[in-house]
Design a protein around this motif. Structure first.
Motif, PDB file in Angstrom:
ATOM      1  N   HIS A 143       0.822  -1.208   0.000  1.00  0.00           N
ATOM      2  CA  HIS A 143       0.000   0.000   0.000  1.00  0.00           C
ATOM      3  C   HIS A 143       0.855   1.257   0.000  1.00  0.00           C
ATOM      4  O   HIS A 143       0.679   2.156  -0.826  1.00  0.00           O
ATOM      5  N   ASP A 144       1.807   1.333   0.924  1.00  0.00           N
ATOM      6  CA  ASP A 144       2.573   2.568   1.097  1.00  0.00           C
ATOM      7  C   ASP A 144       3.545   2.821  -0.050  1.00  0.00           C
ATOM      8  O   ASP A 144       3.905   3.969  -0.319  1.00  0.00           O
ATOM      9  N   SER A 145       3.990   1.756  -0.712  1.00  0.00           N
ATOM     10  CA  SER A 145       4.886   1.927  -1.861  1.00  0.00           C
ATOM     11  C   SER A 145       4.112   2.128  -3.156  1.00  0.00           C
ATOM     12  O   SER A 145       4.721   2.360  -4.205  1.00  0.00           O
ATOM     13  N   ASP A 146       2.781   2.022  -3.075  1.00  0.00           N
ATOM     14  CA  ASP A 146       1.924   2.137  -4.256  1.00  0.00           C
ATOM     15  C   ASP A 146       2.389   1.170  -5.341  1.00  0.00           C
ATOM     16  O   ASP A 146       2.552   1.534  -6.509  1.00  0.00           O
ATOM     17  N   ALA A 147       2.619  -0.066  -4.922  1.00  0.00           N
ATOM     18  CA  ALA A 147       3.178  -1.078  -5.818  1.00  0.00           C
ATOM     19  C   ALA A 147       2.197  -1.429  -6.926  1.00  0.00           C
ATOM     20  O   ALA A 147       1.088  -1.892  -6.657  1.00  0.00           O
ATOM     21  N   LYS A 148       2.630  -1.224  -8.153  1.00  0.00           N
ATOM     22  CA  LYS A 148       1.833  -1.631  -9.312  1.00  0.00           C
ATOM     23  C   LYS A 148       2.286  -3.036  -9.707  1.00  0.00           C
ATOM     24  O   LYS A 148       3.008  -3.236 -10.682  1.00  0.00           O
ATOM     25  N   ALA A 149       1.880  -4.004  -8.905  1.00  0.00           N
ATOM     26  CA  ALA A 149       2.364  -5.366  -9.093  1.00  0.00           C
ATOM     27  C   ALA A 149       1.392  -6.337  -8.449  1.00  0.00           C
ATOM     28  O   ALA A 149       0.559  -5.953  -7.621  1.00  0.00           O
ATOM     29  N   VAL A 150       1.511  -7.597  -8.829  1.00  0.00           N
ATOM     30  CA  VAL A 150       0.754  -8.664  -8.178  1.00  0.00           C
ATOM     31  C   VAL A 150       1.492  -9.020  -6.891  1.00  0.00           C
ATOM     32  O   VAL A 150       2.618  -9.520  -6.937  1.00  0.00           O
ATOM     33  N   PRO A 151       0.912  -8.755  -5.711  1.00  0.00           N
ATOM     34  CA  PRO A 151       1.620  -9.042  -4.459  1.00  0.00           C
ATOM     35  C   PRO A 151       1.514 -10.517  -4.081  1.00  0.00           C
ATOM     36  O   PRO A 151       0.415 -11.061  -3.969  1.00  0.00           O
ATOM     37  N   ILE A 152       2.667 -11.150  -3.896  1.00  0.00           N
ATOM     38  CA  ILE A 152       2.719 -12.573  -3.562  1.00  0.00           C
ATOM     39  C   ILE A 152       3.553 -12.736  -2.294  1.00  0.00           C
ATOM     40  O   ILE A 152       4.748 -12.425  -2.280  1.00  0.00           O
ATOM     41  N   LEU A 153       2.928 -13.208  -1.235  1.00  0.00           N
ATOM     42  CA  LEU A 153       3.622 -13.468   0.024  1.00  0.00           C
ATOM     43  C   LEU A 153       4.066 -14.921   0.066  1.00  0.00           C
ATOM     44  O   LEU A 153       3.257 -15.825  -0.155  1.00  0.00           O
ATOM     45  N   PHE A 154       5.357 -15.138   0.350  1.00  0.00           N
ATOM     46  CA  PHE A 154       5.819 -16.491   0.650  1.00  0.00           C
ATOM     47  C   PHE A 154       6.123 -16.541   2.136  1.00  0.00           C
ATOM     48  O   PHE A 154       7.014 -15.845   2.630  1.00  0.00           O
ATOM     49  N   SER A 155       5.361 -17.358   2.861  1.00  0.00           N
ATOM     50  CA  SER A 155       5.498 -17.433   4.314  1.00  0.00           C
ATOM     51  C   SER A 155       5.988 -18.814   4.722  1.00  0.00           C
ATOM     52  O   SER A 155       5.321 -19.816   4.488  1.00  0.00           O
TER      53      SER A 155
END
Length: 379
Positions: A147-159
């Motif tokens: 949100h804060d970086s205004d990422a224009k990307a598909v966010p994928i979390l690897f946990s």
């Protein structure tokens, strides 16, 4: 000296005592509210599922990688770099980070998930969290960063299966190592997706060891890291300097640009070095020392950003990549675009400390210090 190490342990422990028994179960579904923003992310995890619907996944190893789509609601009335955790469950979307939807994704449908999310955003942003991090906190931290970086990307979390406990360092390291092949497989799936043109990986703390190992594994298999992986960002990497150098050498010349966020006053890494009885941690190197500049100067395409001068009221200084508005801006405006950060992107240079010939430059800026090795070309 031993007394200094023990002092570091006491200082760090006093700063993180609340993290030894963190509040968990924060992903209970809450109703949406006005004046909020929503971040939908894909989560892939090697954790075992738990019965608690607010936790979803615990700190033990799962039998297989589990995938889900999680929608996080973020209140607009807050300071950038902060994560406002619910004080009680269910959280209040008007003031807290809350999950408003959680949907399981089957392994066979992960390609479709990439296709749906990548239709208008052809870049994947993969985040690997660090030590002592529960699944719910990893979700909220990544959502905040996106949100804060205004990422224009598909966010994928690897946990991976971090236990989320201060004293479980060794177990966390084993669980991170256990997850290497699964992260490598996720990266290969992202690379293979026709819906994704670029992959950017950001890994924090112990997650940096995992991410670099996974990319090394991909490189050894493919004769280099595929060009789709344009950038690797290591934030406060809990990684031995010599091990990192060998990992990068093993990748060969076909590898992504690498950016490293370091802080000489990172007390978490000070403790890590004491616990592991290992060498200097990459995320805490002092670029004024010749031995560290020499260790990196002939590795092409690496930029080191020293955030030590940033003052955010955090005595630990281990999450500056996400809590510093300036660092977050650099991630969104430059690194997620596959670009290299130079002194022109931060404050005006104050003092030129050293020049390492044609191979690298070393410049002090306020408040960020930059060490930039020569850029390599990948095909």
């Amino acid at each position: 000296m031993r007394w200094q190490n023990l002092l570091a342990l006491v200082v760090f422990h006093s700063g993180l005592i609340a993290c030894t028994t963190p509040q968990t179960g924060l992903l209970g579904i809450a109703p949406p509210a006005d004046n909020t923003d929503r971040i939908a992310l894909i989560a892939a995890t090697t954790r075992a599922p738990v019965d608690n619907p607010g936790m979803l996944f615990g700190g033990d190893r799962g039998d297989a990688v589990a995938y889900s789509r999680i929608v996080v609601s973020i209140p607009r009335d807050r300071k950038a770099g902060t994560v406002q955790l619910p004080r009680q469950m269910p959280g209040d979307a008007k003031r807290d980070f809350v999950a408003t939807a959680v949907t399981s994704i089957s392994r066979n449908d992960i390609a479709n998930a990439f296709r749906a999310d990548g239709a208008h955003r052809r870049r994947a942003f993969v985040f690997v969290h660090g030590y002592s991090t529960t699944f719910d906190r990893a979700v909220f931290r990544f959502a905040q960063l996106v949100h804060d970086s205004d990422a224009k990307a598909v966010p994928i979390l690897f946990s991976w299966p971090s236990r989320g406990q201060f004293l479980d360092y060794k177990r966390d390291f084993d669980n991170a190592s256990y997850s290497r092949s699964d992260l490598a497989n996720l990266l290969e799936a992202s690379i293979a997706s026709p819906s994704i043109d670029e992959v950017v990986v950001l890994a924090h703390s112990m997650g940096a060891w995992l991410a670099v190992e996974a990319l090394r594994q991909v490189a050894l298999k493919r004769g280099g890291v595929p060009a789709k992986v344009t950038s690797l960002i290591l934030a406060s990497p809990d990684l031995d300097v010599g091990v990192f150098r060998r990992q990068v050498e093993d990748m060969g010349p076909r590898r992504p640009k690498i950016t490293i966020f370091v802080a000489r006053n990172d007390r978490a890494l000070q403790l890590s070095q004491f616990i592991s009885r290992g060498g200097a941690r990459l995320g805490r190197i002092d670029l004024s020392q010749e031995k560290y500049r020499q260790a990196l100067s002939d590795l092409k395409g690496i930029t080191v950003l020293d955030l030590s001068a940033l003052s955010l009221g955090d005595r630990v200084n281990h999450a500056l990549y996400a809590t510093s508005p300036e660092a977050v801006r650099l991630i969104g405006d430059r690194l997620l675009q596959g670009q290299v950060i130079t002194d022109a992107d931060v404050s005006r240079p104050a003092v030129a400390i050293d020049a390492l010939g044609a191979a690298a430059t070393f410049v002090v800026t306020t408040p960020i210090l930059i060490f930039d090795t020569a850029s390599g070309t990948r095909h």
